[in-house]
Design an enzyme around this catalytic site. Structure first.
Site, PDB file in Angstrom:
ATOM      1  N   ASP A  62       0.842  -1.197   0.000  1.00  0.00           N
ATOM      2  CA  ASP A  62       0.000   0.000   0.000  1.00  0.00           C
ATOM      3  C   ASP A  62       0.879   1.249   0.000  1.00  0.00           C
ATOM      4  O   ASP A  62       2.102   1.141  -0.027  1.00  0.00           O
ATOM      5  CB  ASP A  62      -0.927   0.002   1.235  1.00  0.00           C
ATOM      6  N   ASP A 117       1.348   4.617   2.427  1.00  0.00           N
ATOM      7  CA  ASP A 117       0.967   5.194   3.721  1.00  0.00           C
ATOM      8  C   ASP A 117       1.315   6.671   3.743  1.00  0.00           C
ATOM      9  O   ASP A 117       2.490   7.033   3.645  1.00  0.00           O
ATOM     10  CB  ASP A 117       1.731   4.483   4.852  1.00  0.00           C
ATOM     11  N   ASP A 133      -3.415   4.491   2.609  1.00  0.00           N
ATOM     12  CA  ASP A 133      -3.776   4.885   3.976  1.00  0.00           C
ATOM     13  C   ASP A 133      -3.467   6.361   4.179  1.00  0.00           C
ATOM     14  O   ASP A 133      -2.359   6.813   3.871  1.00  0.00           O
ATOM     15  CB  ASP A 133      -2.958   4.080   5.010  1.00  0.00           C
TER      16      ASP A 133
HETATM   17  P1  GTP Z   1       4.109  -2.706   3.067  1.00  0.00           P
HETATM   18  O1  GTP Z   1       2.966  -1.755   3.032  1.00  0.00           O
HETATM   19  O2  GTP Z   1       3.657  -4.113   2.887  1.00  0.00           O
HETATM   20  O3  GTP Z   1       5.203  -2.346   2.128  1.00  0.00           O
HETATM   21  O4  GTP Z   1       4.788  -2.655   4.513  1.00  0.00           O
HETATM   22  P2  GTP Z   1       4.648  -1.535   5.603  1.00  0.00           P
HETATM   23  O5  GTP Z   1       5.774  -1.680   6.542  1.00  0.00           O
HETATM   24  O6  GTP Z   1       4.444  -0.189   4.981  1.00  0.00           O
HETATM   25  O7  GTP Z   1       3.355  -2.015   6.379  1.00  0.00           O
HETATM   26  P3  GTP Z   1       1.959  -1.297   6.678  1.00  0.00           P
HETATM   27  O8  GTP Z   1       1.513  -0.422   5.577  1.00  0.00           O
HETATM   28  O9  GTP Z   1       1.022  -2.387   7.083  1.00  0.00           O
HETATM   29  O10 GTP Z   1       2.227  -0.442   7.961  1.00  0.00           O
HETATM   30  C1  GTP Z   1       3.217   0.569   8.035  1.00  0.00           C
HETATM   31  C2  GTP Z   1       3.544   0.826   9.460  1.00  0.00           C
HETATM   32  O11 GTP Z   1       2.426   1.401  10.097  1.00  0.00           O
HETATM   33  C3  GTP Z   1       3.880  -0.450  10.248  1.00  0.00           C
HETATM   34  O12 GTP Z   1       4.964  -0.229  11.088  1.00  0.00           O
HETATM   35  C4  GTP Z   1       2.684  -0.700  11.105  1.00  0.00           C
HETATM   36  O13 GTP Z   1       3.048  -1.215  12.359  1.00  0.00           O
HETATM   37  C5  GTP Z   1       2.095   0.676  11.237  1.00  0.00           C
HETATM   38  N1  GTP Z   1       0.643   0.610  11.320  1.00  0.00           N
HETATM   39  C6  GTP Z   1      -0.222   0.095  10.435  1.00  0.00           C
HETATM   40  N2  GTP Z   1      -1.473   0.214  10.881  1.00  0.00           N
HETATM   41  C7  GTP Z   1      -1.385   0.820  12.060  1.00  0.00           C
HETATM   42  C8  GTP Z   1      -2.317   1.246  13.033  1.00  0.00           C
HETATM   43  O14 GTP Z   1      -3.509   1.084  12.899  1.00  0.00           O
HETATM   44  N3  GTP Z   1      -1.818   1.858  14.134  1.00  0.00           N
HETATM   45  C9  GTP Z   1      -0.488   2.073  14.316  1.00  0.00           C
HETATM   46  N4  GTP Z   1      -0.060   2.675  15.408  1.00  0.00           N
HETATM   47  N5  GTP Z   1       0.399   1.691  13.428  1.00  0.00           N
HETATM   48  C10 GTP Z   1      -0.034   1.074  12.333  1.00  0.00           C
HETATM   49 MN    MN Z   2      -0.562   0.704   5.600  1.00  0.00          MN
HETATM   50 MN    MN Z   3       2.656   0.200   3.879  1.00  0.00          MN
END
Ligand code: GTP
Ligand code: MN
Ligand code: MN
Length: 402
Positions: A210, A212, A326
Site C-alpha cells: 500500500d 501510507d 492509507d
Molecule cells: P508494506 O505496506 O507491505 O510495504 O509494509 P509496511 O511496513 O508499509 O506495512 P503497513 O503499511 O502495514 O504499515 C506501516 C507501518 O504502520 C507499520 O509499522 C505498522 O506497524 C504501522 N501501522 C499500520 N497500521 C497501524 C495502526 O492502525 N496503528 C499504528 N499505530 N500503526 C499502524
Molecule cells: Mn498501511
Molecule cells: Mn505500507
C-alpha cells in the site's frame, strides 16, 4: 573460528530496535524461511500459535541484523533470539546443510496454506475469516462469491472486486504519482500542509502492499477538518473509503483495537490512472494495465477470476489500477511519534515500545512518550529526539527493516 571482521556489539543486542537492520541482508534465505513459519503460525491462530509466530519473527529479525552470511550452527547459537528456539534452529540447520527446508516446502505446497494465502489476500479478510471459509469447504474466490456473497462486508466485496490489482505490489513510482495527486489537492485546501509517504517506502523498499501517507501542518490545529475536504476533492479517485475519526482527545477508548493508534485516518482503495492516461489522456495503449494480473505480484495469489472481477470483459483496455492507500492525519506536536509508528517496521515498533517499557519505564505510542518515573510526557520535535529520550543510538528508517 576467529573472524577478522569486527561486529558492532549492538548487532546482537537484546532488542531489535538497538540493531542496524538493513533492507538487504546476507541471511535472507533463513529469514524468509522463518517468516513463512511465522505466517503459518499466524494462520493457525490461537494464543499459543501467535506466541510461536512472534518467536519466529524475533529469530528472523536477529538473522536480518546479522552482518555476515551464517556459516555454522555455533554462529546461530550465539544469537540472543535464537538460543532457546529449537524449531528455528532445526530449520536453519536444514537450510545450512541442504540449502532448503523440507518443512518449509511442505507448508508452501499445502492446500490449506495456499488457500489461506488466497483468502487473506482479500482486503478486509484476516486469518479468522479465512479459516472459517476454508472449514466451510470454500477453496477459491469464486466459491466465496457464490456462497458468501450475502455475508461479505463492503470492504471484502471491494477486496474481491479489485483482488488482482491489490495483490500486485505498488511500485515506488506509483506511490509518487499518488503522492502528487494527494499533495496537490491537500495544498489547495490547506496551504503549507505536509504530506509525506511513510511505511515500507521510507525504509527503502522498492514496492509495497500500500501507500501510507502522514498528513500534518506545522501549526498545531490547522490539520483539523482537512481529511473530510481532501477526500471530497479526491472522490473521483476513491473506490472505497473507511474513515475513522480521531479518538486521542477522549477519555475512554472506542471499540478500536488497542494495537491501533487513535489518529483520524482513512483506509482507502485509490483508482490510480495509468501513466499514459494521466500525461496524454490515454493516447496509447502500451502502458495500460492488464486486468488479468499476469505480471508482478505474488504468483500464488493470482488466479483466474470470473468476468466481474477488476473490470468487465467489454472494458479490456483498463486505464487505471486499484491501489491501497492509507491517510493518517496528525497534529504537529505528535508528528515525530506518528512518523516513527508509521515508518515501522511492525517488528521495529514492537521492539522499541517493549524496550521503552522494560528498560526505561516509559510508555511509547504513536502519540507520545510518557516517563512513568518522572510522571510526565517527554516532548520531541524529531524522531532523533525520541531515540535520545530512550538512550538509544539513532537508527535511520532504512536501518529499521527488522
Ligand atoms: P508494506 O505496506 O507491505 O510495504 O509494509 P509496511 O511496513 O508499509 O506495512 P503497513 O503499511 O502495514 O504499515 C506501516 C507501518 O504502520 C507499520 O509499522 C505498522 O506497524 C504501522 N501501522 C499500520 N497500521 C497501524 C495502526 O492502525 N496503528 C499504528 N499505530 N500503526 C499502524
Ligand atoms: Mn498501511
Ligand atoms: Mn505500507
Amino acid at each position: 573460528a576467529e573472524d577478522p571482521i569486527e561486529v558492532d556489539p549492538y548487532q546482537n543486542a537484546k532488542y531489535s530496535c538497538q540493531r542496524v537492520t538493513p533492507l538487504v541482508n546476507p541471511n535472507q534465505k533463513y529469514s524468509d524461511a522463518l517468516e513463512l513459519l511465522e505466517k503459518h503460525a499466524e494462520f493457525l491462530g490461537g494464543d499459543n500459535n501467535l506466541a510461536r509466530a512472534l518467536a519466529f519473527r524475533k529469530a528472523s529479525a536477529a538473522l536480518r541484523a546479522h552482518p555476515r552470511p551464517i556459516k555454522s550452527m555455533s554462529e546461530v547459537e550465539n544469537l540472543n533470539d535464537l538460543k532457546g528456539g529449537k524449531h528455528c534452529k532445526r530449520v536453519i540447520q536444514e537450510i545450512l546443510e541442504d540449502n532448503f527446508s523440507t518443512e518449509v516446502e511442505n507448508i508452501q505446497s499445502d492446500e490449506w496454506f495456499q488457500t489461506m494465502q488466497t483468502f487473506t489476500g482479500i482486503f478486509g479478510c484476516g486469518s479468522t475469516t479465512a479459516r472459517k471459509w476454508y472449514e466451510k469447504g470454500h477453496r477459491t474466490l469464486d466459491d466465496i462469491m457464490q456462497s458468501e456473497g450475502g455475508s461479505l462486508t463492503l470492504e471484502q466485496m471491494k477486496g474481491i472486486e479489485h483482488y488482482n490489482d491489490l495483490n500486485t505490489p505498488v511500485t515506488r513510482c506509483e506511490a509518487e504519482r499518488v503522492l502528487n495527486i494527494v499533495r496537490n489537492e491537500a495544498e489547495k485546501i490547506l496551504p503549507g500542509v505536509t504530506v509525506i509517504i511513510t511505511g515500507g517506502f521510507i525504509r527503502g523498499k522498492s514496492s509495497g502492499h500500500d501507500v501510507d501517507f502522514l498528513i500534518s501542518h506545522p501549526e498545531e490545529g490547522k490539520e483539523e477538518g482537512l481529511l473530510a475536504k481532501l477526500l471530497q476533492n479526491l472522490r473521483k479517485y476513491l473506490l472505497y473509503t473507511d474513515i475513522q475519526r480521531k479518538t486521542y482527545g477522549e477519555v475512554s477508548s472506542s471499540k478500536r483495537q488497542n494495537t491501533m493508534d487513535r489518529f483520524e485516518r482513512c483506509f482507502s482503495i485509490f483508482k490510480l490512472p495509468s501513466e499514459s492516461e494521466a500525461s496524454e489522456n490515454g493516447a496509447k495503449g502500451e502502458e495500460r494495465y492488464q486486468d488479468d494480473g499476469q505480471e508482478g505480484g505474488n504468483p500464488s495469489k493470482k488466479m483466474k477470476m470470473s468476468s466481474e472481477v477488476d473490470s468487465p470483459k467489454s472494458d479490456n483496455k483498463k486505464t487505471w489500477i486499484a491501489r491501497r492507500v492509507d491517510f493518517v492525519i496528525t497534529p504537529a506536536s505528535q508528528h515525530p511519534f506518528a512518523l516513527m509508528g508509521w515508518t515501522g517496521s511492525r517488528m521495529f515498533c514492537r521492539s522499541i515500545r517493549d524496550y521503552a517499557n522494560k528498560e526505561m519505564n516509559m510508555i511509547l505510542t504513536s502519540h507520545g512518550l510518557f516517563d512513568k518515573t518522572k510522571n510526565q510526557f517527554l516532548e520531541a520535535k524529531t524522531e532523533r529526539e525520541i531515540f535520545e529520550h530512550l538512550n538509544l543510538p539513532y537508527r535511520e528508517p532504512c536501518e529499521r527493516n527488522c
